[in-house]
Design a protein around this motif. Structure first.
Motif, PDB file in Angstrom:
ATOM      1  N   UNK A   1      -6.217   8.524   6.990  1.00 41.31           N
ATOM      2  CA  UNK A   1      -7.503   9.204   6.817  1.00 41.31           C
ATOM      3  C   UNK A   1      -8.563   8.191   6.402  1.00 41.31           C
ATOM      4  N   UNK A   2      -9.678   8.201   7.049  1.00 43.34           N
ATOM      5  CA  UNK A   2     -10.752   7.279   6.678  1.00 43.34           C
ATOM      6  C   UNK A   2     -11.387   7.725   5.378  1.00 43.34           C
ATOM      7  N   UNK A   3     -11.583   6.789   4.466  1.00 49.32           N
ATOM      8  CA  UNK A   3     -12.149   7.088   3.151  1.00 49.32           C
ATOM      9  C   UNK A   3     -13.557   6.549   3.073  1.00 49.32           C
ATOM     10  N   UNK A   4     -14.433   7.264   2.373  1.00 49.43           N
ATOM     11  CA  UNK A   4     -15.812   6.816   2.232  1.00 49.43           C
ATOM     12  C   UNK A   4     -15.872   5.648   1.277  1.00 49.43           C
ATOM     13  N   UNK A   5     -16.657   4.644   1.633  1.00 44.16           N
ATOM     14  CA  UNK A   5     -16.831   3.476   0.780  1.00 44.16           C
ATOM     15  C   UNK A   5     -18.286   3.359   0.382  1.00 44.16           C
ATOM     16  N   UNK A   6     -18.570   2.425  -0.493  1.00 41.96           N
ATOM     17  CA  UNK A   6     -19.934   2.240  -0.979  1.00 41.96           C
ATOM     18  C   UNK A   6     -20.827   1.602   0.064  1.00 41.96           C
ATOM     19  N   UNK A   7     -20.230   0.802   0.965  1.00 42.95           N
ATOM     20  CA  UNK A   7     -21.035   0.041   1.905  1.00 42.95           C
ATOM     21  C   UNK A   7     -21.912   0.981   2.714  1.00 42.95           C
ATOM     22  N   UNK A   8     -23.213   0.703   2.736  1.00 37.87           N
ATOM     23  CA  UNK A   8     -24.137   1.536   3.494  1.00 37.87           C
ATOM     24  C   UNK A   8     -24.653   2.719   2.719  1.00 37.87           C
ATOM     25  N   UNK A   9     -24.236   2.883   1.477  1.00 35.46           N
ATOM     26  CA  UNK A   9     -24.657   4.045   0.699  1.00 35.46           C
ATOM     27  C   UNK A   9     -26.136   4.082   0.353  1.00 35.46           C
ATOM     28  N   UNK A 185     -14.620  -8.332  -2.521  1.00 33.81           N
ATOM     29  CA  UNK A 185     -14.207  -7.245  -1.634  1.00 33.81           C
ATOM     30  C   UNK A 185     -12.928  -7.658  -0.920  1.00 33.81           C
ATOM     31  N   UNK A 186     -11.855  -6.928  -1.205  1.00 31.52           N
ATOM     32  CA  UNK A 186     -10.546  -7.293  -0.687  1.00 31.52           C
ATOM     33  C   UNK A 186      -9.841  -6.044  -0.151  1.00 31.52           C
ATOM     34  N   UNK A 187      -9.036  -6.262   0.866  1.00 33.59           N
ATOM     35  CA  UNK A 187      -8.345  -5.163   1.520  1.00 33.59           C
ATOM     36  C   UNK A 187      -6.844  -5.304   1.342  1.00 33.59           C
ATOM     37  N   UNK A 188      -6.169  -4.176   1.271  1.00 40.29           N
ATOM     38  CA  UNK A 188      -4.726  -4.149   1.094  1.00 40.29           C
ATOM     39  C   UNK A 188      -3.998  -3.783   2.365  1.00 40.29           C
ATOM     40  N   UNK A 203       6.227   0.575  -4.498  1.00 43.48           N
ATOM     41  CA  UNK A 203       6.517  -0.487  -3.539  1.00 43.48           C
ATOM     42  C   UNK A 203       5.315  -0.833  -2.665  1.00 43.48           C
ATOM     43  N   UNK A 204       4.322   0.059  -2.650  1.00 39.88           N
ATOM     44  CA  UNK A 204       3.152  -0.138  -1.804  1.00 39.88           C
ATOM     45  C   UNK A 204       2.008   0.669  -2.388  1.00 39.88           C
ATOM     46  N   UNK A 205       0.800   0.097  -2.392  1.00 39.43           N
ATOM     47  CA  UNK A 205      -0.360   0.816  -2.904  1.00 39.43           C
ATOM     48  C   UNK A 205      -1.546   0.595  -1.977  1.00 39.43           C
ATOM     49  N   UNK A 206      -2.189   1.673  -1.503  1.00 38.94           N
ATOM     50  CA  UNK A 206      -3.342   1.512  -0.609  1.00 38.94           C
ATOM     51  C   UNK A 206      -4.506   0.850  -1.332  1.00 38.94           C
ATOM     52  N   UNK A 244      -6.072   0.962 -28.864  1.00 38.63           N
ATOM     53  CA  UNK A 244      -6.120   1.745 -27.642  1.00 38.63           C
ATOM     54  C   UNK A 244      -5.310   1.115 -26.517  1.00 38.63           C
ATOM     55  N   UNK A 245      -5.461   1.683 -25.304  1.00 38.16           N
ATOM     56  CA  UNK A 245      -4.769   1.183 -24.125  1.00 38.16           C
ATOM     57  C   UNK A 245      -5.775   0.994 -22.996  1.00 38.16           C
ATOM     58  N   UNK A 246      -5.632  -0.106 -22.262  1.00 35.46           N
ATOM     59  CA  UNK A 246      -6.514  -0.408 -21.146  1.00 35.46           C
ATOM     60  C   UNK A 246      -5.688  -0.726 -19.904  1.00 35.46           C
ATOM     61  N   UNK A 247      -5.888   0.075 -18.854  1.00 39.39           N
ATOM     62  CA  UNK A 247      -5.328  -0.180 -17.535  1.00 39.39           C
ATOM     63  C   UNK A 247      -6.486  -0.467 -16.604  1.00 39.39           C
ATOM     64  N   UNK A 248      -6.362  -1.471 -15.735  1.00 36.84           N
ATOM     65  CA  UNK A 248      -7.444  -1.766 -14.794  1.00 36.84           C
ATOM     66  C   UNK A 248      -6.918  -1.807 -13.372  1.00 36.84           C
ATOM     67  N   UNK A 249      -7.800  -1.420 -12.442  1.00 37.29           N
ATOM     68  CA  UNK A 249      -7.491  -1.378 -11.022  1.00 37.29           C
ATOM     69  C   UNK A 249      -8.794  -1.634 -10.279  1.00 37.29           C
ATOM     70  N   UNK A 250      -8.762  -2.384  -9.183  1.00 39.73           N
ATOM     71  CA  UNK A 250      -9.990  -2.800  -8.529  1.00 39.73           C
ATOM     72  C   UNK A 250     -10.497  -1.901  -7.425  1.00 39.73           C
ATOM     73  N   UNK A 251      -9.802  -0.784  -7.133  1.00 42.37           N
ATOM     74  CA  UNK A 251     -10.224   0.071  -6.022  1.00 42.37           C
ATOM     75  C   UNK A 251      -9.980   1.529  -6.362  1.00 42.37           C
ATOM     76  N   UNK A 252     -11.025   2.373  -6.206  1.00 45.05           N
ATOM     77  CA  UNK A 252     -10.916   3.798  -6.507  1.00 45.05           C
ATOM     78  C   UNK A 252     -10.360   4.596  -5.337  1.00 45.05           C
ATOM     79  N   UNK A 253     -10.699   4.205  -4.100  1.00 40.55           N
ATOM     80  CA  UNK A 253     -10.269   4.978  -2.935  1.00 40.55           C
ATOM     81  C   UNK A 253      -8.764   5.205  -2.911  1.00 40.55           C
ATOM     82  N   UNK A 254      -7.996   4.160  -3.173  1.00 43.24           N
ATOM     83  CA  UNK A 254      -6.543   4.285  -3.137  1.00 43.24           C
ATOM     84  C   UNK A 254      -6.018   5.245  -4.184  1.00 43.24           C
ATOM     85  N   UNK A 255      -6.605   5.234  -5.381  1.00 42.01           N
ATOM     86  CA  UNK A 255      -6.155   6.128  -6.441  1.00 42.01           C
ATOM     87  C   UNK A 255      -6.483   7.580  -6.110  1.00 42.01           C
TER      88      UNK A 255
END
Length: 271
Positions: A1-9, A185-188, A203-206, A244-255
């Motif tokens: 499924x194509x996900x909306x990205x910020x580019x062109x927003x 900007x990086x792609x998986x 084992x794999x994350x979009x 506290x606890x801090x988790x970081x991830x560089x992409x929202x679309x995959x989550x």
């Protein structure tokens, strides 16, 4: 499924703002048992745009803390569209938007979910009722120094932050402030992970046009995922904090695709 990205927003949002007058909408957060709060804002002169913090923002209702579920606040105030698309303004958490699948999944597991619209000023009163904050993307107008300090105080008080960034050439001010600077900007997909309760069974994350850690890995940072086999593009991890606890991830679309077992692991780690 194509996900909306910020580019062109910018073109999309500028056009939409011209049509709507730039309204930013009211809060749509509260206990999962409650109906969504009605949206009462109307476009007009002086109304804050989605990229401008709204003055005199009303405090949201406090979530119900009597149940066994977690209280999770989604800070989509700087999402750039990655959470709220295709909505512009006003924002309605019960209507279709790109982050709805994840929010509904969490609600379905008995957790209380609040979703902040664009333009909201982050305050201690907003963060305090929640155990977890999912910072959903970073785009456009940045946080003020006061807002960054509120996030630091939230973590110092024992809060849990899922700091999810997005692709950018200018970086993420909150991530940099907390010692996990992210940019680019990086792609998986990502397929290289360190052993940890968060990555158990993963084992794999979009990864759809997301950021990566920039600069050397700081003390206290544990990298949990990389995009490349050489493990130079770090995109996921944690940072040790006094309380506290801090988790970081560089992409929202995959989550937003509700990847399992990552989401379940995150919830267990956050308790």
């Amino acid at each position: 499924m194509r996900r909306h990205r910020q580019r062109g927003l910018p073109i999309l949002f500028v056009t939409a703002l011209l049509l709507t007058g730039g309204a930013c909408g009211d809060f749509l957060i509260g206990p999962i048992e409650s109906d969504p709060l009605p949206t009462t804002s109307t476009p007009g002169p002086g109304t804050a745009s989605p990229s401008t913090p709204a003055p005199n923002t009303p405090a949201p209702p406090r979530p119900d803390s009597s149940g066994p579920g977690l209280r999770i606040l989604v800070d989509a105030s700087r999402d750039g569209g990655v959470w709220w698309f295709p909505q512009v303004a006003p924002f309605d958490s019960s209507a279709h938007h790109q982050g709805k699948a994840l929010a509904d999944h969490l609600r379905g597991r008995g957790h209380t979910i609040g979703e902040l619209p664009r333009g909201v000023v982050i305050t201690a009163g907003l963060l305090a009722p929640y155990q977890i904050v999912l910072r959903a993307g970073y785009f456009g107008t940045g946080y003020t120094a006061g807002e960054l300090a509120e996030y630091e105080a939230f973590l110092a008080g024992g809060g849990v932050l899922w700091l999810v960034s997005e692709h950018s050439s200018w970086g993420d001010a909150l991530a940099a402030r907390l010692g996990v600077p992210m940019s680019g900007s990086h792609h998986g997909p990502a397929a290289h992970f360190a052993a940890h309760p968060i990555t158990e069974g993963v084992t794999n994350h979009p990864y759809i046009a997301g950021a990566a850690l920039s600069g050397p890995v700081a003390d206290g940072v544990t990298v949990l995922g990389w995009l490349d086999e050489q493990r130079t593009l770090a995109i996921m991890g944690t940072k040790a904090l006094p309380k506290g606890k801090l988790f970081f991830l560089g992409d929202l679309n995959g989550l937003e695709l509700v990847p399992q077992p990552l989401v379940s692991n995150l919830l267990a780690w956050s308790r």
